[in-house]
Design an enzyme around this catalytic site. Structure first.
Site, PDB file in Angstrom:
ATOM      1  N   SER A 110       0.843  -1.386  -0.111  1.00  0.00           N
ATOM      2  CA  SER A 110       0.204  -0.113  -0.075  1.00  0.00           C
ATOM      3  C   SER A 110       0.797   1.210   0.141  1.00  0.00           C
ATOM      4  O   SER A 110       2.004   1.372   0.399  1.00  0.00           O
ATOM      5  CB  SER A 110      -0.868   0.002   1.323  1.00  0.00           C
ATOM      6  OG  SER A 110      -1.452   1.210   1.610  1.00  0.00           O
ATOM      7  N   ALA A 111       0.314   2.188  -0.354  1.00  0.00           N
ATOM      8  CA  ALA A 111       0.755   3.689  -0.317  1.00  0.00           C
ATOM      9  C   ALA A 111       1.116   4.018   0.955  1.00  0.00           C
ATOM     10  O   ALA A 111       1.780   5.165   1.292  1.00  0.00           O
ATOM     11  CB  ALA A 111       0.000   4.904  -1.211  1.00  0.00           C
ATOM     12  N   CYS A 112       0.483   3.465   1.763  1.00  0.00           N
ATOM     13  CA  CYS A 112       0.618   3.719   3.412  1.00  0.00           C
ATOM     14  C   CYS A 112       1.613   3.641   3.856  1.00  0.00           C
ATOM     15  O   CYS A 112       1.996   3.606   5.016  1.00  0.00           O
ATOM     16  CB  CYS A 112      -0.767   3.138   4.275  1.00  0.00           C
ATOM     17  SG  CYS A 112      -2.390   3.631   3.882  1.00  0.00           S
ATOM     18  N   TYR A 136      -1.333   0.043  10.122  1.00  0.00           N
ATOM     19  CA  TYR A 136      -1.483  -0.629   8.765  1.00  0.00           C
ATOM     20  C   TYR A 136      -0.410  -0.344   7.823  1.00  0.00           C
ATOM     21  O   TYR A 136      -0.021  -1.618   7.192  1.00  0.00           O
ATOM     22  CB  TYR A 136      -2.742  -0.106   8.261  1.00  0.00           C
ATOM     23  CG  TYR A 136      -3.134  -0.378   6.825  1.00  0.00           C
ATOM     24  CD1 TYR A 136      -3.817  -1.507   6.501  1.00  0.00           C
ATOM     25  CD2 TYR A 136      -2.806   0.456   5.704  1.00  0.00           C
ATOM     26  CE1 TYR A 136      -3.856  -2.004   5.129  1.00  0.00           C
ATOM     27  CE2 TYR A 136      -3.067   0.257   4.376  1.00  0.00           C
ATOM     28  CZ  TYR A 136      -3.772  -1.039   4.028  1.00  0.00           C
ATOM     29  OH  TYR A 136      -4.175  -1.428   2.945  1.00  0.00           O
ATOM     30  N   GLU A 190     -15.501   1.686   4.677  1.00  0.00           N
ATOM     31  CA  GLU A 190     -15.620   2.384   3.420  1.00  0.00           C
ATOM     32  C   GLU A 190     -14.361   3.488   3.066  1.00  0.00           C
ATOM     33  O   GLU A 190     -14.286   4.249   4.224  1.00  0.00           O
ATOM     34  CB  GLU A 190     -16.850   2.821   3.017  1.00  0.00           C
ATOM     35  CG  GLU A 190     -17.320   4.090   3.908  1.00  0.00           C
ATOM     36  CD  GLU A 190     -17.934   3.879   5.151  1.00  0.00           C
ATOM     37  OE1 GLU A 190     -17.577   2.725   5.619  1.00  0.00           O
ATOM     38  OE2 GLU A 190     -18.951   4.513   5.484  1.00  0.00           O
ATOM     39  N   LYS A 191     -14.005   3.549   2.096  1.00  0.00           N
ATOM     40  CA  LYS A 191     -12.951   4.745   1.619  1.00  0.00           C
ATOM     41  C   LYS A 191     -13.766   6.096   1.185  1.00  0.00           C
ATOM     42  O   LYS A 191     -14.925   5.942   0.855  1.00  0.00           O
ATOM     43  CB  LYS A 191     -12.063   4.270   0.740  1.00  0.00           C
ATOM     44  CG  LYS A 191     -11.684   2.718   0.899  1.00  0.00           C
ATOM     45  CD  LYS A 191     -10.342   2.687   1.890  1.00  0.00           C
ATOM     46  CE  LYS A 191      -9.975   1.175   1.905  1.00  0.00           C
ATOM     47  NZ  LYS A 191      -9.879   0.561   0.526  1.00  0.00           N
ATOM     48  N   GLN A 215      -6.660  18.179   2.212  1.00  0.00           N
ATOM     49  CA  GLN A 215      -5.703  17.184   1.987  1.00  0.00           C
ATOM     50  C   GLN A 215      -5.862  16.417   0.626  1.00  0.00           C
ATOM     51  O   GLN A 215      -7.127  16.512   0.064  1.00  0.00           O
ATOM     52  CB  GLN A 215      -5.912  16.002   3.101  1.00  0.00           C
ATOM     53  CG  GLN A 215      -7.368  15.292   3.262  1.00  0.00           C
ATOM     54  CD  GLN A 215      -8.396  16.026   3.962  1.00  0.00           C
ATOM     55  OE1 GLN A 215      -8.388  17.312   4.342  1.00  0.00           O
ATOM     56  NE2 GLN A 215      -9.349  15.152   4.576  1.00  0.00           N
ATOM     57  N   THR A 216      -4.817  16.082   0.043  1.00  0.00           N
ATOM     58  CA  THR A 216      -4.755  15.428  -1.265  1.00  0.00           C
ATOM     59  C   THR A 216      -4.615  14.240  -1.427  1.00  0.00           C
ATOM     60  O   THR A 216      -3.936  13.303  -0.576  1.00  0.00           O
ATOM     61  CB  THR A 216      -3.546  16.295  -2.189  1.00  0.00           C
ATOM     62  OG1 THR A 216      -2.439  15.870  -1.525  1.00  0.00           O
ATOM     63  CG2 THR A 216      -3.914  17.611  -2.378  1.00  0.00           C
ATOM     64  N   ARG A 217      -5.281  13.413  -2.262  1.00  0.00           N
ATOM     65  CA  ARG A 217      -4.868  12.098  -2.751  1.00  0.00           C
ATOM     66  C   ARG A 217      -5.206  11.794  -4.324  1.00  0.00           C
ATOM     67  O   ARG A 217      -5.588  12.693  -4.799  1.00  0.00           O
ATOM     68  CB  ARG A 217      -6.216  11.128  -2.063  1.00  0.00           C
ATOM     69  CG  ARG A 217      -6.293  11.065  -0.548  1.00  0.00           C
ATOM     70  CD  ARG A 217      -4.830  10.483   0.235  1.00  0.00           C
ATOM     71  NE  ARG A 217      -4.742  10.202   1.471  1.00  0.00           N
ATOM     72  CZ  ARG A 217      -4.456  10.877   2.202  1.00  0.00           C
ATOM     73  NH1 ARG A 217      -4.087  12.244   1.896  1.00  0.00           N
ATOM     74  NH2 ARG A 217      -4.615  10.773   3.443  1.00  0.00           N
TER      75      ARG A 217
HETATM   76  P1  NAD Z   1     -11.298  -5.762   1.245  1.00  0.00           P
HETATM   77  O1  NAD Z   1     -10.984  -5.666   2.622  1.00  0.00           O
HETATM   78  O2  NAD Z   1     -12.324  -5.752   0.197  1.00  0.00           O
HETATM   79  O3  NAD Z   1     -10.501  -7.483   1.000  1.00  0.00           O
HETATM   80  C1  NAD Z   1      -9.732  -8.084   2.215  1.00  0.00           C
HETATM   81  C2  NAD Z   1     -10.302  -9.546   2.042  1.00  0.00           C
HETATM   82  O4  NAD Z   1      -9.765 -10.086   2.721  1.00  0.00           O
HETATM   83  C3  NAD Z   1     -11.612  -9.330   2.757  1.00  0.00           C
HETATM   84  O5  NAD Z   1     -12.825  -9.726   2.044  1.00  0.00           O
HETATM   85  C4  NAD Z   1     -11.566 -10.015   4.124  1.00  0.00           C
HETATM   86  O6  NAD Z   1     -12.636 -10.840   4.325  1.00  0.00           O
HETATM   87  C5  NAD Z   1     -10.271 -10.900   3.596  1.00  0.00           C
HETATM   88  N1  NAD Z   1      -9.582 -11.306   4.976  1.00  0.00           N
HETATM   89  C6  NAD Z   1      -9.295 -10.400   6.137  1.00  0.00           C
HETATM   90  N2  NAD Z   1      -8.791 -11.500   7.004  1.00  0.00           N
HETATM   91  C7  NAD Z   1      -8.750 -12.771   6.420  1.00  0.00           C
HETATM   92  C8  NAD Z   1      -8.352 -13.833   7.044  1.00  0.00           C
HETATM   93  N3  NAD Z   1      -7.914 -14.016   8.142  1.00  0.00           N
HETATM   94  N4  NAD Z   1      -8.639 -15.109   6.200  1.00  0.00           N
HETATM   95  C9  NAD Z   1      -9.485 -14.939   5.049  1.00  0.00           C
HETATM   96  N5  NAD Z   1      -9.769 -13.771   4.492  1.00  0.00           N
HETATM   97  C10 NAD Z   1      -9.324 -12.863   5.308  1.00  0.00           C
HETATM   98  O7  NAD Z   1      -9.879  -4.918   0.771  1.00  0.00           O
HETATM   99  P2  NAD Z   1      -9.348  -4.476  -0.767  1.00  0.00           P
HETATM  100  O8  NAD Z   1      -9.715  -3.128  -0.868  1.00  0.00           O
HETATM  101  O9  NAD Z   1      -9.862  -5.449  -1.664  1.00  0.00           O
HETATM  102  O10 NAD Z   1      -7.990  -4.729  -0.643  1.00  0.00           O
HETATM  103  C11 NAD Z   1      -7.254  -5.928  -1.117  1.00  0.00           C
HETATM  104  C12 NAD Z   1      -5.934  -5.777  -0.815  1.00  0.00           C
HETATM  105  O11 NAD Z   1      -5.082  -4.580  -1.343  1.00  0.00           O
HETATM  106  C13 NAD Z   1      -5.557  -5.753   0.895  1.00  0.00           C
HETATM  107  O12 NAD Z   1      -4.347  -6.174   1.155  1.00  0.00           O
HETATM  108  C14 NAD Z   1      -5.492  -4.013   1.151  1.00  0.00           C
HETATM  109  O13 NAD Z   1      -4.472  -3.878   2.245  1.00  0.00           O
HETATM  110  C15 NAD Z   1      -4.631  -3.925  -0.162  1.00  0.00           C
HETATM  111  N6  NAD Z   1      -4.757  -2.485  -0.663  1.00  0.00           N
HETATM  112  C16 NAD Z   1      -5.956  -2.040  -0.951  1.00  0.00           C
HETATM  113  C17 NAD Z   1      -6.203  -0.577  -1.211  1.00  0.00           C
HETATM  114  C18 NAD Z   1      -7.460  -0.020  -1.498  1.00  0.00           C
HETATM  115  O14 NAD Z   1      -7.557   1.316  -1.886  1.00  0.00           O
HETATM  116  N7  NAD Z   1      -8.597  -0.882  -1.867  1.00  0.00           N
HETATM  117  C19 NAD Z   1      -4.977   0.184  -1.108  1.00  0.00           C
HETATM  118  C20 NAD Z   1      -3.675  -0.033  -0.741  1.00  0.00           C
HETATM  119  C21 NAD Z   1      -3.595  -1.480  -0.515  1.00  0.00           C
END
Ligand code: NAD
Length: 316
Positions: free
Chosen positions: A117-119, A148, A190-191, A217-219
């Site tokens: 992540s960008a985080c 995170y 939610e984001k 704040q920017t994104r």
């Molecule tokens: P999301 O929360 O919709 O999907 C993550 C999934 O992981 C969920 O369905 C959750 O139930 C599952 N999960 C969590 N713990 C679990 C466990 N113990 N066993 C099995 N499944 C488990 O998130 P997303 O937006 O689809 O993101 C997917 C990935 O991308 C994540 O790793 C997130 O950190 C990364 N990410 C997402 C964004 C974004 O903007 N969406 C940005 C940066 C990084």
């Protein structure tokens, strides 16, 4: 036929990815704690399982896969990540999953994708909202602004260590705010794009839309289709270093809100209120992806937001 495993296949990005892999002709197994919230899965097999358990992960990997996509994480928007109340779970749950996956795949030739992540980028490089530094090589010395982000950085290093010592075949993307239909839009995880779309869709003429912080704040926000395209291009490349997958179209949160208000055709204003906001500025730096993959996202934010707004509106 290629075989793919999508961990977190019930989540927002994972569910879309399963569909894309199916459209490409893959046999797909998905694993998650839950089925997709707003869709039926396209996976050939969907396993409900807890990836924090190493015996469960080992059992899943007794089958052979050509590609594994590791998207499972305990995550949410600012309201989940930045309050401090969920820090221990975020660190423990996601790290445990990644340790299990790395250890189980250590002697395998399977190609692994990891969603970072960008985080992970240091807080002090993102103080100037109009000029954030999110170049890949600015990650160290490290100082993410959330647990995170620290866990993501730890897991990047976990996977690159396994690549160095055990030959793990890994590709790592740092996603920047992925958005689109079929994502959470209510409930606290939610984001910003989905939260704003919901608030605007629910509002009536004359209302003020509440936006956390000053709104200055920017994104940057990346539409889901381009995220999937980036994953595909990274997986078929030989790029072994973590790379940004994000949009370079930077907006303030107030600008994003005005964009959605204009799309709705409603007469609304903005009210900035106290709330968790994260860093002041963040935007994908796409120089590395452009030079290594000869591609970068270019879908206009407004087009993606229109699709998201219409979808959220249809759900209410
Ligand atoms: P999301 O929360 O919709 O999907 C993550 C999934 O992981 C969920 O369905 C959750 O139930 C599952 N999960 C969590 N713990 C679990 C466990 N113990 N066993 C099995 N499944 C488990 O998130 P997303 O937006 O689809 O993101 C997917 C990935 O991308 C994540 O790793 C997130 O950190 C990364 N990410 C997402 C964004 C974004 O903007 N969406 C940005 C940066 C990084």
């Amino acid at each position: 036929m290629k075989r793919a495993l999508v961990l977190g296949g019930g989540g927002f990005i994972g569910n879309h990815l399963v569909k894309r892999l199916k459209n490409k002709g893959y046999m797909v197994v998905a694993v998650d704690l839950k089925y997709p919230e707003f869709d039926t899965t396209s996976a050939d097999e969907f396993i409900i399982a807890d990836l924090r358990r190493q015996d469960v992960v080992k059992e899943i990997f007794t089958k052979d896969f050509d590609e594994v996509y590791q998207l499972a994480a305990d995550m949410g928007g600012a309201g989940f990540i930045f309050t401090g109340e969920n820090d221990a779970d975020i660190m423990h749950n996601s790290a445990q999953i990644n340790i299990n996956v790395a250890e189980t795949l250590k002697h395998s030739k399977t190609k692994l994708f990891y969603s970072s992540s960008a985080c992970i980028y240091p807080e002090e490089n993102q103080i100037d909202a109009q000029n954030p530094n999110c170049a890949e090589d600015s990650a160290f010395p490290a100082n993410p602004d959330s647990e995170y982000g620290w866990e993501k950085l730890f897991s990047e290093r976990l996977y690159t260590s396994y690549a160095r010592n055990y030959g793990l075949n890994v590709r790592i993307a740092r996603f920047h705010n992925i958005f689109g239909p079929l994502g959470t839009y209510i409930g606290g995880r939610e984001k910003a794009p989905a939260a704003i779309a919901r608030k605007v869709a629910e509002a009536t003429n004359g209302d003020a839309i509440e936006v956390w912080g000053s709104g200055e704040q920017t994104r940057s926000f990346l539409y889901i289709d381009e995220c999937l395209e980036g994953i595909d291009r990274l997986m078929t490349s030989e790029v072994r270093e973590p790379i940004n997958i994000g949009s370079a179209e930077m907006v303030t949160i107030n600008e994003l809100t005005h964009m959605v208000i204009a799309l709705s055709g409603k007469d609304l204003s903005i009210k900035n209120i106290d709330g968790p906001i994260g860093v002041n500025g963040r935007c994908s730096d796409n120089r590395l992806i452009a030079s290594l993959l000869y591609w970068q996202p270019n879908y206009p934010l407004q087009q993606g937001m229109e699709i998201l707004y219409n979808w959220v509106h249809s759900k209410l």
